[in-house]
Write a protein that holds these residues in place. Structure first.
Motif, PDB file in Angstrom:
ATOM      1  N   ARG A  55       0.691  -1.174  -0.020  1.00  8.82           N
ATOM      2  CA  ARG A  55       0.009   0.094   0.033  1.00  8.82           C
ATOM      3  C   ARG A  55       0.908   1.387   0.042  1.00  8.82           C
ATOM      4  N   THR A  56       0.318   2.352  -0.692  1.00  7.50           N
ATOM      5  CA  THR A  56       1.018   3.389  -0.922  1.00  7.50           C
ATOM      6  C   THR A  56       1.491   4.236   0.589  1.00  7.50           C
ATOM      7  N   LYS A  57       0.357   4.107   1.492  1.00 12.10           N
ATOM      8  CA  LYS A  57       0.377   4.780   2.691  1.00 12.10           C
ATOM      9  C   LYS A  57       1.541   4.188   3.748  1.00 12.10           C
ATOM     10  N   LYS A  59       4.346   2.655   2.359  1.00  8.57           N
ATOM     11  CA  LYS A  59       5.453   2.730   1.775  1.00  8.57           C
ATOM     12  C   LYS A  59       5.798   4.186   2.331  1.00  8.57           C
ATOM     13  N   LYS A  60       5.135   5.302   2.389  1.00  9.97           N
ATOM     14  CA  LYS A  60       5.388   6.402   3.010  1.00  9.97           C
ATOM     15  C   LYS A  60       6.038   6.407   4.422  1.00  9.97           C
ATOM     16  N   LYS A  77       9.794  -0.448  -2.359  1.00  8.05           N
ATOM     17  CA  LYS A  77       8.977  -0.458  -3.648  1.00  8.05           C
ATOM     18  C   LYS A  77       7.738  -1.123  -3.310  1.00  8.05           C
ATOM     19  N   MET A  78       6.731  -1.185  -4.264  1.00  7.01           N
ATOM     20  CA  MET A  78       5.508  -1.781  -3.845  1.00  7.01           C
ATOM     21  C   MET A  78       5.382  -2.877  -4.634  1.00  7.01           C
ATOM     22  N   GLN A  80       3.125  -4.062  -6.573  1.00  6.31           N
ATOM     23  CA  GLN A  80       2.495  -3.604  -7.929  1.00  6.31           C
ATOM     24  C   GLN A  80       3.473  -3.063  -8.632  1.00  6.31           C
ATOM     25  N   VAL A 223      -6.050   4.460  -3.845  1.00  6.72           N
ATOM     26  CA  VAL A 223      -5.679   5.394  -5.064  1.00  6.72           C
ATOM     27  C   VAL A 223      -6.560   5.268  -6.338  1.00  6.72           C
ATOM     28  N   LYS A 228     -11.509   8.751  -4.202  1.00  9.63           N
ATOM     29  CA  LYS A 228     -10.045   9.461  -4.047  1.00  9.63           C
ATOM     30  C   LYS A 228     -10.223  11.076  -4.007  1.00  9.63           C
ATOM     31  N   GLU A 233      -5.191  15.062   1.167  1.00 11.46           N
ATOM     32  CA  GLU A 233      -3.808  14.454   1.297  1.00 11.46           C
ATOM     33  C   GLU A 233      -2.822  15.037   2.426  1.00 11.46           C
ATOM     34  N   GLU A 237      -0.539  13.049   5.075  1.00 12.40           N
ATOM     35  CA  GLU A 237       0.807  13.352   5.303  1.00 12.40           C
ATOM     36  C   GLU A 237       1.086  13.470   6.622  1.00 12.40           C
TER      37      GLU A 237
END
Length: 487
Positions: A55-57, A59-60, A77-78, A80, A223, A228, A233, A237
């Motif tokens: 998941r992007t969240k 990853k951050k 990395k993800m 995906q 996403v 969305k 955002e 963050e």
């Protein structure tokens, strides 16, 4: 015990090609071990680590932790991105061989996401093909993936480490049945200023809930969701940076079901609407306990009924049936242009053959077994959640409690009221609107008394003989119906 204490110095004995399974609950220090122990050892040896997340969240958040720990030999990395590289690299995977360790965080991604992402099998296959690397599979719910690897990669040896999860911090476990009860529960949370995380399976349903309470809530979805645009955002963050959210409610889909942490002592209520129990456990794990604090958490979850589970069971059974047919005939010939009409469990291999996605097949078979168990025993889903969490107290369904209070209020209203005909007395049964085991509204006083006894209601209908005087003054015998309070 934490993961670092469990593994001790054994990571120094791991060799290229080893598959390491690390099964441990959320908050057990899996990520800490990688960043603060494994990465430091790898740096001494000039080794690189590939850290994969779903998941992007997440990853951050991992990147943020690496920055704070000043770790420079880990690339995040993800999964995906791996799947994207398979399509566009034309078979060239030399880039993957640059890494000495491949960390698969929340590795249950391969099985859990398989039903809506047919590429998870491909990314797992590619990762395991990097025989020069040590592959570390980390999850609190990775049991099915390990079974899959043992079945389809039987030549590979797996070193397994396991820590039992501890859910003793759960103070109260309750369930709800209807959407109306969900809204009523969230209204109670807001009215009583209870900071809460609410996980909703459907992005549409999550957004609708957010719309109702947006003055007190922030919203998170995937996403690729059409909702969305309603995600703030900046709020996200800040949440990633601080591992806290500033609103009273955090309403989210499974976009936050893995890895991402909320460490906030004020969050003492979690609502979870997830049928997949692996996802359920992952959602619960987003709330991390503050070290040194004696925290207790109240959990409210959606209790899925047999009709809801039956629909999912039918879909899983269809996949299993098709898979068995495939394995029976071994191969199915088809033309490339016919692929779109096939079940998503199958794909065209470019050489006029149809292949099966084993990941989808195994996950479907697992779901068939799981869903049947829920349906075949009373309160099957509730019992499964209790088993997973080691919760021994009774789990009350809030809808039932509200129905119970409504019924007791009605009974109290008609207490000792005398009726001289069954037709008149049945107004009580009509208002109660109680259904029997066959889902039929009861219309019989004796049946009503049985249900009152089962539910421990201190009431019963008494039918006796008495006399009434008609319009011309004649006295005649009749039946008298009275709702009496019992001892």
């Amino acid at each position: 015990m934490k993961v670092t204490d469990l593994i001790k110095k054994e990571y120094l004995t791991w060799k290229s090609g080893d598959i390491i399974s690390l099964s441990a609950g959320t908050g057990s220090g899996k990520t800490y071990f990688v960043i603060n122990v494994l990465a430091k050892q790898a740096k001494k040896n000039n080794e690189l680590i590939l850290y994969l997340v779903p998941r992007t969240k997440l990853k951050k958040q991992v990147l943020n932790r690496l920055k704070k720990a000043d770790v420079t030999n880990v690339e995040v990395k993800m999964y995906q991105a791996i799947e994207h590289s398979i399509v566009h690299s034309e078979g060239d995977i030399s880039w993957l061989r640059a890494y000495d360790y491949i960390i698969c965080d929340d590795s249950h991604y391969f099985t859990n996401d398989a039903l809506f992402n047919a590429n998870t099998e491909d990314s797992l296959k590619l990762i395991l093909s990097a025989s020069n690397a040590i592959t570390l599979l980390m999850s609190a719910t990775g049991e099915l993936l390990i079974k899959y690897i043992k079945k389809f990669y039987s030549s590979r040896s797996i070193k397994e480490y396991s820590l039992l999860p501890d859910y003793s911090y759960i103070q109260k476990l309750s369930a709800y049945q209807s959407e109306q009860q969900l809204y009523a529960s969230v209204e109670w949370l807001v009215a009583n200023n209870k900071k809460s995380i609410i996980f909703i399976q459907s992005d549409k349903k999550a957004y609708e809930l957010y719309s109702k309470f947006k003055d007190n809530a922030m919203f998170v979805c995937g996403v690729s969701s059409k909702y969305k645009r309603y995600v703030d955002e900046y709020q996200i963050e800040q949440m990633i940076e601080n591992e806290k959210f500033e609103t009273l409610l955090l309403i989210t889909t499974a976009a936050l079901d893995v890895g991402f942490n909320i460490e906030d002592i004020e969050v003492q209520h979690i609502v979870i609407d997830m049928l997949d129990t692996d996802t359920f456990i992952q959602c619960l794990g987003r709330k991390r306990l503050v070290p040194g604090a004696d925290e207790k958490v109240n959990v409210l979850f959606q209790n899925y009924n047999n009709n809801q589970i039956g629909g999912k069971l039918s879909m899983a059974q269809k996949n299993v049936s098709l898979g068995r047919q495939y394995y029976k005939v071994k191969a199915v010939k088809t033309e490339k242009h016919q692929r779109m009409s096939l079940n998503n469990m199958f794909y065209y291999d470019g050489e006029s053959d149809v292949q099966i996605n084993n990941m989808i097949y195994v996950k479907s078979a697992f779901n068939v077994s799981r869903f049947k168990k829920y349906i075949e025993q009373p309160k099957g889903f509730i019992k499964e959640i209790q088993r997973l969490l080691g919760y021994e107290d009774k789990v009350y369904v809030l809808d039932d409690l509200q129905d119970r209070q409504r019924e007791l209020n009605i009974l109290q209203k008609y207490e000792e009221v005398v009726y001289y005909s069954s037709k008149e007395a049945k107004v009580i049964l009509q208002e109660l609107n109680i259904k029997n085991a066959h889902y039929k509204v009861i219309r019989d006083f004796s049946e009503a008394n049985k249900i009152f006894a089962e539910r421990q209601y201190p009431y019963e209908f008494i039918v006796s003989k008495g006399y009434i005087t008609d319009d011309i003054g004649k006295r005649k015998q009749t039946r008298i119906y009275t709702l009496c309070k019992t001892k």
